[in-house]
Design a protein around this motif. Structure first.
Motif, PDB file in Angstrom:
ATOM      1  N   VAL A 445       0.881  -1.198  -0.004  1.00  0.00           N
ATOM      2  CA  VAL A 445       0.101  -0.034  -0.067  1.00  0.00           C
ATOM      3  C   VAL A 445       1.020   1.120   0.012  1.00  0.00           C
ATOM      4  CG1 VAL A 445      -0.231   0.193   2.586  1.00  0.00           C
ATOM      5  CG2 VAL A 445      -1.914   1.113   1.215  1.00  0.00           C
ATOM      6  N   LEU A 446       1.953   1.197   0.565  1.00  0.00           N
ATOM      7  CA  LEU A 446       3.065   2.321   0.654  1.00  0.00           C
ATOM      8  C   LEU A 446       3.107   2.993  -0.734  1.00  0.00           C
ATOM      9  CD1 LEU A 446       5.257   1.287   3.395  1.00  0.00           C
ATOM     10  CD2 LEU A 446       3.563   2.134   3.669  1.00  0.00           C
ATOM     11  N   ARG A 448       1.175   2.982  -3.046  1.00  0.00           N
ATOM     12  CA  ARG A 448      -0.116   3.459  -3.830  1.00  0.00           C
ATOM     13  C   ARG A 448      -0.799   4.694  -3.336  1.00  0.00           C
ATOM     14  NH1 ARG A 448      -1.087  -1.234  -6.960  1.00  0.00           N
ATOM     15  NH2 ARG A 448      -0.140  -2.911  -6.330  1.00  0.00           N
ATOM     16  N   MET A 449      -0.255   5.080  -2.252  1.00  0.00           N
ATOM     17  CA  MET A 449      -1.199   6.005  -1.371  1.00  0.00           C
ATOM     18  C   MET A 449      -1.229   7.182  -1.836  1.00  0.00           C
ATOM     19  SD  MET A 449      -2.177   4.714   1.869  1.00  0.00           S
ATOM     20  CE  MET A 449      -2.342   6.216   2.745  1.00  0.00           C
ATOM     21  N   TRP A 452      -3.488   7.189  -5.013  1.00  0.00           N
ATOM     22  CA  TRP A 452      -4.878   6.862  -4.722  1.00  0.00           C
ATOM     23  C   TRP A 452      -5.616   8.088  -4.298  1.00  0.00           C
ATOM     24  CZ3 TRP A 452      -5.049   2.028  -0.639  1.00  0.00           C
ATOM     25  CH2 TRP A 452      -4.693   0.801  -1.409  1.00  0.00           C
ATOM     26  N   ALA A 453      -4.757   9.201  -3.415  1.00  0.00           N
ATOM     27  CA  ALA A 453      -5.295  10.410  -3.156  1.00  0.00           C
ATOM     28  C   ALA A 453      -5.899  11.221  -4.504  1.00  0.00           C
ATOM     29  CB  ALA A 453      -4.227  11.216  -2.534  1.00  0.00           C
ATOM     30  N   ASP A 454      -5.061  10.715  -5.704  1.00  0.00           N
ATOM     31  CA  ASP A 454      -5.853  11.417  -7.007  1.00  0.00           C
ATOM     32  C   ASP A 454      -6.929  10.542  -7.641  1.00  0.00           C
ATOM     33  OD1 ASP A 454      -4.678  13.978  -6.679  1.00  0.00           O
ATOM     34  OD2 ASP A 454      -3.627  13.685  -8.673  1.00  0.00           O
ATOM     35  N   GLY A 455      -6.980   9.363  -7.027  1.00  0.00           N
ATOM     36  CA  GLY A 455      -8.270   8.597  -7.697  1.00  0.00           C
ATOM     37  C   GLY A 455      -7.506   7.787  -8.885  1.00  0.00           C
ATOM     38  N   VAL A 456      -6.276   7.737  -8.759  1.00  0.00           N
ATOM     39  CA  VAL A 456      -5.614   6.706  -9.846  1.00  0.00           C
ATOM     40  C   VAL A 456      -4.604   5.693  -9.044  1.00  0.00           C
ATOM     41  CG1 VAL A 456      -5.622   8.328 -11.511  1.00  0.00           C
ATOM     42  CG2 VAL A 456      -3.650   8.203  -9.804  1.00  0.00           C
ATOM     43  N   ASP A 457      -4.122   4.622  -9.979  1.00  0.00           N
ATOM     44  CA  ASP A 457      -3.526   3.425  -9.170  1.00  0.00           C
ATOM     45  C   ASP A 457      -2.823   2.636 -10.427  1.00  0.00           C
ATOM     46  OD1 ASP A 457      -2.901   1.224  -7.686  1.00  0.00           O
ATOM     47  OD2 ASP A 457      -4.882   0.634  -7.164  1.00  0.00           O
ATOM     48  N   PHE A 458      -2.403   1.618 -10.164  1.00  0.00           N
ATOM     49  CA  PHE A 458      -1.582   0.810 -11.208  1.00  0.00           C
ATOM     50  C   PHE A 458      -2.143  -0.654 -10.799  1.00  0.00           C
ATOM     51  CE2 PHE A 458       1.347   1.623  -7.992  1.00  0.00           C
ATOM     52  CZ  PHE A 458       2.038   0.301  -7.659  1.00  0.00           C
TER      53      PHE A 458
END
Lengths: 597, 597
Positions: A445-446, A448-449, A452-458
């Motif tokens: 999770v570290l 991705r945080m 995630w705050a911007d509503g994106v991920d991989f």
């Protein structure tokens, strides 16, 4: 260009084999990541050259099952053939096949190319479909394939203590103490190579000698089953006792001799064919993970020292490439970039090969996670886009894997924001300290945080294990959101590679290799701590970093990392590359920080 | 005080039952967290009153297996009895038992008190030991227990739409659409209560009516098996059709009537006895999770509104307690503190009960994670120590669970540092936003990072699900490092309770309840995001916070949280509590921040 006649010739064998269909996987009899040319049965049959896939050919239909990254390529490469391409991303092949197989079909498979776990899946599939799964004794493809390349026969070489750091007898004694079975079937060439401190060249990108070993707990002693032509006197002489050099043809007899005893096999790795031989000879088969996998992952001090040295040379090559790229004004494309980075690497000491096919993706191609540039997809590196370069090498003393994303010209505001967010995730993983017992899954999770705050991920994992002059993808540890119960241990080497991909636009990935190390205990500490040592020493692109999005700690980490790069890699460089590195590693500050920060 | 004669009387039944031993677990036939007095067989037999444990009594030996939190209590409570206490923390009971059981022993168990999963473990244990596991038809303890309390018979009450928010027919239709079996055995009183919008009072702390239901997919319709004496006309009249009111004695016949059909059971919850009845009647038994568990966890808008209202009343009670405590100068101890917080809660509207036994641990007692104060362990709240208070209540409109740790007098530097680190973890979980599909396990690390940096940690999960006027511990979601594949969904209610425990010194735990809510999409967002809404509205102890250890974002979060508490809870208070709250929620700043920050 494939023609339908190849499919028809395979179908022509069905009657003689009492079959109505046959399964042709990409994998070979070692389940490795890369296969030798003689094992490219799937490409011979269908034209499909991707790294993973399975064909199922019936008398009147044929399917090619591939995962999402290969849907388009599979369709292109099988164009004109009566083969239906199916994507397994949302539904595994065995589930799809349960619906597709007609009732009563007799489906053949080659038990050398499937593990017991895979056969179990196929068997349940056939039961659901009312079909019958049947092992063949000889693969019909091999009988039809006229110009089939010969089996690989690269010479086996010793991997000396200078690089391996641990005598094979010591490794063998450690294994013997931990197993309960009378013997272990070591069916993975990578663990055989680790155990005996040998290497080879039978497949691309990984210095493997293809072969298997039987490890006997008593002694301990080892039977190595490998083509005699590959093994010279130097290798034979290095094992005056404890190791018997046998050929693959000797394996059935050796297994039969174990009648009444117990043999441990890894049902996710060993071919079904060998388990069948064991069962036929009343050997007690115990399923268990390959016992070499865990100790192989914990690199010893010599391996870590070699890894650091290899990374320094690799970093020098990467910096030379980035400096070279920064001077180009035209005529560079993805393929020439990939060639150039290979050229710089190949000038380094102890360089042997790349560790995987270089991914050089410019602009929209950077958003394709497993992209491989071809003349048809090749893009010119025009100013205004991002180049994602994921590459690595095999050096005698270590294996590297690095991704950098650089602005060609300058990046836009969105690209800089996303780059900085990916970097924040990368830094968070690098900086963390964690108690003994922590798994890689806990740390995922570290990375991705910030995204995630911007509503994106991989949609890929954060890190994989890496071998020591062995496979660039090596277990058992990994950093991923899917649960993995393997605790991180000192000596584990892992990648740290968060990313962001905007389809049709650009891709960003920032990858370093890390080593797990013991961490000095803070005052009052109650639990032993571990931390990561960064192995990869190549600067991040400062032009893509928005300092205002970074915390004080992140800026401090970045500036310290760049200072370290200049100190350690600078002395290996001269001329333009040396001066480029000084610029590329200059400290950065936020507008609100004092210059003395 | 127990005497050996009870053990001997149980042994006296063995010959008649053809047994050499018998298993007596704490659990009842519903596998619930709390059991009724008539089900306290383990306490009757051994004197042990802890919430979990199992006795195994042979003719010449007896063991009591408890987890680590009960080792000392079990030894004290069984003192003088020939019972050996064994701790299962590092090795589960069934593994220990495999070594302890003599060969050939016939071990009896009551199939109503064990699930098929548990029986499977016991069966493998007995196989390994060469023992024989045998189900009894009547529990021998029940025949010996002369003054056994009668079964609980609290009246069943309707849980109206005003609180439940969803008609039972709507819930039933949702279930019917999702199951493949002809019927589902609902063996958990908590899911039966949820499905039918009923509550009861058969066990402490959870408003459960003990009973089971058979859910038939067609209709759908429901057979409820519950003592008729508990069900008044108001309840019967509320279900004019679709629900048949039967008694527990009718269950075997109802199951037999399903012969040839399929019934879904949860092998981790249902009693083995019922599965045996199904199998004897040629019913096809399908193992699957209780289908009510997932929808029950996703609280609807009415339940969430009730939850918020209950938390406001609960916060007012907690603030009154903390304000009261701040004025005491002497004569307060753990037991009087627990009584006082109960007293303040009981004055609130819709208060029905505590949701679990209050944990009030002062000083070293605070370091015992599952502490329960007794006259023997009770401590005076002397200045200079920490009080850990973990408590909660059952209100008609919602269930609460809150832990606050407060300094009695003032805390030392180490306590303040640890408190602030626990708070940092608490804030990190509260503040996170995460994409749809994220599991609680992925977030666990956020609660630990600040503690890890100092080489400390805590050995429990970060969060559990919470029911809506039901059990304070409710699945399937949770936040813990052990892998849990359940994605967090809007409406899930979870605790957020990192801690730190220094054995023999002090304990810190900071617990709020959170609701998963949809999060507005930032510009450019590509994935729907979720966030946590904080339900619990009670200030943290500012005297234990070191602002210099907090980031700007953490200070901003804390100040906003306290501002919200003052705005929402302040109006519910008057007098000293109101003025105390103003002080307790004042903004804090780091030395290097401007007052305007």
């Amino acid at each position: 260009m494939m023609t339908q006649s190849v499919l028809e010739s395979l179908r022509g064998t069905f009657a003689g084999l009492s079959l109505d269909g046959f399964i042709v996987p990409k994998t070979d009899e070692y389940q490795g990541e890369y296969v030798a040319p003689c094992s490219e049965r799937l490409a011979w049959l269908t034209g499909f050259t991707g790294s993973a896939g399975t064909a199922v050919v019936l008398s009147d239909r044929a399917w090619l099952f591939v995962d999402g990254r290969y849907t388009i390529q599979a369709a292109q490469e099988t164009a004109g053939l009566p083969i239906e391409v199916r994507t397994t991303t949302d539904c595994p092949m065995h589930k799809m096949l349960a619906d597709l197989l007609p009732k009563g079909v007799r489906l053949g498979f080659d038990p050398w190319l499937h593990t017991p776990d895979q056969v179990g899946h196929l068997r349940r599939t056939c039961e659901q479909a009312g079909a019958v799964l049947t092992a063949v004794t000889a693969n019909p493809v091999d009988g039809l394939w006229r110009d089939r390349p010969p089996p690989p026969a690269a010479p086996v070489v010793l991997h000396p203590l200078e690089f391996s750091g641990r005598d094979w007898r010591d490794k063998a004694a450690g294994l013997a103490a931990g197993i309960k079975a009378d013997a272990v079937m070591l069916s993975d060439p990578g663990t055989v190579a680790w155990l005996l401190n040998i290497r080879g060249g039978d497949v691309p990108y990984t210095p493997l000698p293809l072969g298997r070993a039987l490890f006997y707990r008593d002694g301990p002693k080892i039977d190595l089953f490998m083509d005699a032509a590959k093994i010279g006197d130097e290798v034979r002489d290095a094992f005056p006792d404890g190791v018997s050099f046998l050929t693959p043809g000797d394996l059935p007899a050796a297994l039969a001799a174990l009648s009444g005893l117990s043999v441990q096999v890894d049902n996710g790795q060993v071919p079904q064919a060998l388990v069948t031989v064991l069962e036929q000879n009343a050997v007690k088969v115990i399923n268990g993970a390959d016992p070499c996998v865990a100790p192989r992952a914990e690199k010893n001090a010599v391996e870590l020292a070699g890894c650091r040295a290899a990374h320094a040379r690799d970093a020098a090559a990467m910096v030379r490439f980035l400096a070279w790229l920064s001077e180009r004004t035209e005529s560079v494309d993805e393929l020439t970039a990939a060639d150039k980075v290979w050229e710089f690497r190949s000038q380094g000491d102890r360089f042997k090969d790349l560790s995987f096919p270089t991914i050089a993706g410019y602009g929209p191609n950077g958003a394709i996670v497993h992209y491989r540039s071809t003349p048809a997809t090749n893009r010119r590196l025009e100013p205004g886009g991002l180049l994602l370069l994921d590459s690595g090498a095999q050096y005698l003393d270590g294996t590297t894997d690095i991704t950098r994303t650089v602005a060609v010209g300058s990046g836009g505001a969105e690209e800089r924001r996303r780059y900085t967010q990916v970097l924040k995730g990368h830094i968070a993983v690098s900086r963390t300290v964690f108690p003994v017992g922590t798994t890689g899954s806990q740390l995922d999770v570290l990375a991705r945080m910030a995204l995630w705050a911007d509503g994106v991920d991989f949609d890929h994992g954060v890190g994989h294990g890496v071998g020591s002059y062995l496979s660039v993808h090596e277990g058992p540890q990994r950093i991923s959101k899917s649960g993995n119960a393997v605790a991180l241990k000192p000596g584990h080497v892992l990648s740290n590679e968060p990313g962001y991909y905007k389809e049709g636009c650009y891709g960003i990935r920032l990858e370093n290799l890390l080593a797990v190390v013991e961490c000095p205990a803070p005052d009052g500490a109650e639990r032993p701590l571990l931390a990561f040592e960064v192995l990869t020493l190549v600067p991040f692109d400062l032009s893509l970093i928005v300092p205002e999005l970074l915390t004080d700690e992140e800026i401090r980490w970045l500036n310290r990392y760049h200072t370290r790069i200049l100190a350690e890699i600078g002395p290996l460089l001269d001329g333009h590359a040396a001066s480029w590195l000084v610029q590329a590693t200059r400290p950065i500050f936020r507008g609100d920080q004092r210059l003395s920060g």
